[in-house]
Design an enzyme around this catalytic site. Sequence first.
Site, PDB file in Angstrom:
ATOM      1  N   ASP A   1       0.823  -1.210   0.000  1.00  0.00           N
ATOM      2  CA  ASP A   1       0.000   0.000   0.000  1.00  0.00           C
ATOM      3  C   ASP A   1       0.858   1.261   0.000  1.00  0.00           C
ATOM      4  O   ASP A   1       0.570   2.222  -0.694  1.00  0.00           O
ATOM      5  CB  ASP A   1      -0.994   0.017   1.176  1.00  0.00           C
ATOM      6  CG  ASP A   1      -0.330  -0.319   2.497  1.00  0.00           C
ATOM      7  OD1 ASP A   1       0.536  -1.208   2.513  1.00  0.00           O
ATOM      8  OD2 ASP A   1      -0.654   0.296   3.519  1.00  0.00           O
TER       9      ASP A   1
ATOM     10  N   ASP B   1       7.259   3.988   2.754  1.00  0.00           N
ATOM     11  CA  ASP B   1       7.501   5.196   3.557  1.00  0.00           C
ATOM     12  C   ASP B   1       9.012   5.295   3.780  1.00  0.00           C
ATOM     13  O   ASP B   1       9.741   5.769   2.912  1.00  0.00           O
ATOM     14  CB  ASP B   1       6.701   4.982   4.860  1.00  0.00           C
ATOM     15  CG  ASP B   1       6.383   6.243   5.609  1.00  0.00           C
ATOM     16  OD1 ASP B   1       7.294   7.063   5.785  1.00  0.00           O
ATOM     17  OD2 ASP B   1       5.236   6.415   6.034  1.00  0.00           O
TER      18      ASP B   1
HETATM   19  C1  PRP Z   1       2.704   0.004   6.758  1.00  0.00           C
HETATM   20  C2  PRP Z   1       2.543  -0.225   5.269  1.00  0.00           C
HETATM   21  C3  PRP Z   1       3.891  -0.754   4.848  1.00  0.00           C
HETATM   22  C4  PRP Z   1       4.836  -0.090   5.820  1.00  0.00           C
HETATM   23  C5  PRP Z   1       5.562   1.024   5.139  1.00  0.00           C
HETATM   24  O1  PRP Z   1       2.482  -1.203   7.411  1.00  0.00           O
HETATM   25  O2  PRP Z   1       1.509  -1.135   4.994  1.00  0.00           O
HETATM   26  O3  PRP Z   1       3.959  -2.150   4.948  1.00  0.00           O
HETATM   27  O4  PRP Z   1       4.046   0.429   6.903  1.00  0.00           O
HETATM   28  O5  PRP Z   1       6.402   1.694   6.027  1.00  0.00           O
HETATM   29  P1  PRP Z   1       7.984   1.723   5.873  1.00  0.00           P
HETATM   30  O6  PRP Z   1       8.300   1.978   4.438  1.00  0.00           O
HETATM   31  O7  PRP Z   1       8.366   2.887   6.765  1.00  0.00           O
HETATM   32  O8  PRP Z   1       8.542   0.431   6.359  1.00  0.00           O
HETATM   33  P2  PRP Z   1       2.260  -1.324   8.991  1.00  0.00           P
HETATM   34  O9  PRP Z   1       3.539  -1.789   9.638  1.00  0.00           O
HETATM   35  O10 PRP Z   1       1.653  -0.060   9.515  1.00  0.00           O
HETATM   36  O11 PRP Z   1       1.251  -2.535   9.121  1.00  0.00           O
HETATM   37  P3  PRP Z   1      -0.212  -2.736   8.505  1.00  0.00           P
HETATM   38  O12 PRP Z   1      -0.043  -2.853   7.011  1.00  0.00           O
HETATM   39  O13 PRP Z   1      -0.668  -4.006   9.117  1.00  0.00           O
HETATM   40  O14 PRP Z   1      -1.067  -1.543   8.890  1.00  0.00           O
END
Ligand code: PRP
Length: 181
Positions: free
Chosen positions: A99, A102
């Site tokens: 999704d 970041d």
């Molecule tokens: C979110 C998103 C990515 C990740 C991106 O997942 O879905 O997997 O963060 O962040 P990064 O590039 O800083 O690593 P999250 O850990 O919030 O879990 P979720 O998808 O279960 O909400």
Amino acid sequence: MKKDILKVLLTKEQIQKRVKELARQISRDYQGKDLTLVATLKGSVIFLSDLIRFMNHPCAIDFIAASSYRGQVTSSGVVRLVMDLRESPVGKNLLIVEDIIDTGYTMDYLLKNLSTRQPKSLKVCTLLDKPAARKVFIPIDYRGFTIPNEFVVGYGMDYLEKYRNLPYIGVLNPEIYRERK
Ligand code: PRP
């Protein structure tokens, strides 16, 4: 009363149009090849479910979940696998469906992990790319939108498990996470 969503960044219509374009591009690129979409739980489930319905190509789906220990909203960089694929990735064309990228720590971990397991190919599709927050380089093969460095929710993305069901992507009011400090 505070407004939870400061502004709508991407409307339902903008998202649907772009997801359709990505699906067509992926279908064209993988024509005649096997394809397994590897969706990262939990955030990418809505994106995956729309993407596969626009695809004109038979594809398998599988799921993986990695989690990073976070502060309020940003990743610490320490990522661990919390759920592995159900099927073997050996010899398959894998396309990771994410999704949002970041900091990039999650995708960096997934790429390193999956590349050691002998897939035929390994590529990355992300709905959102937030380059201003990046800490590690990530090669992105399919990108839905480039977004500014703001905390977004909706269309699968959450803050403390809320807002995933919003049909649009919005910027979360910083008051919501400041309250918890
Ligand atoms: C979110 C998103 C990515 C990740 C991106 O997942 O879905 O997997 O963060 O962040 P990064 O590039 O800083 O690593 P999250 O850990 O919030 O879990 P979720 O998808 O279960 O909400």
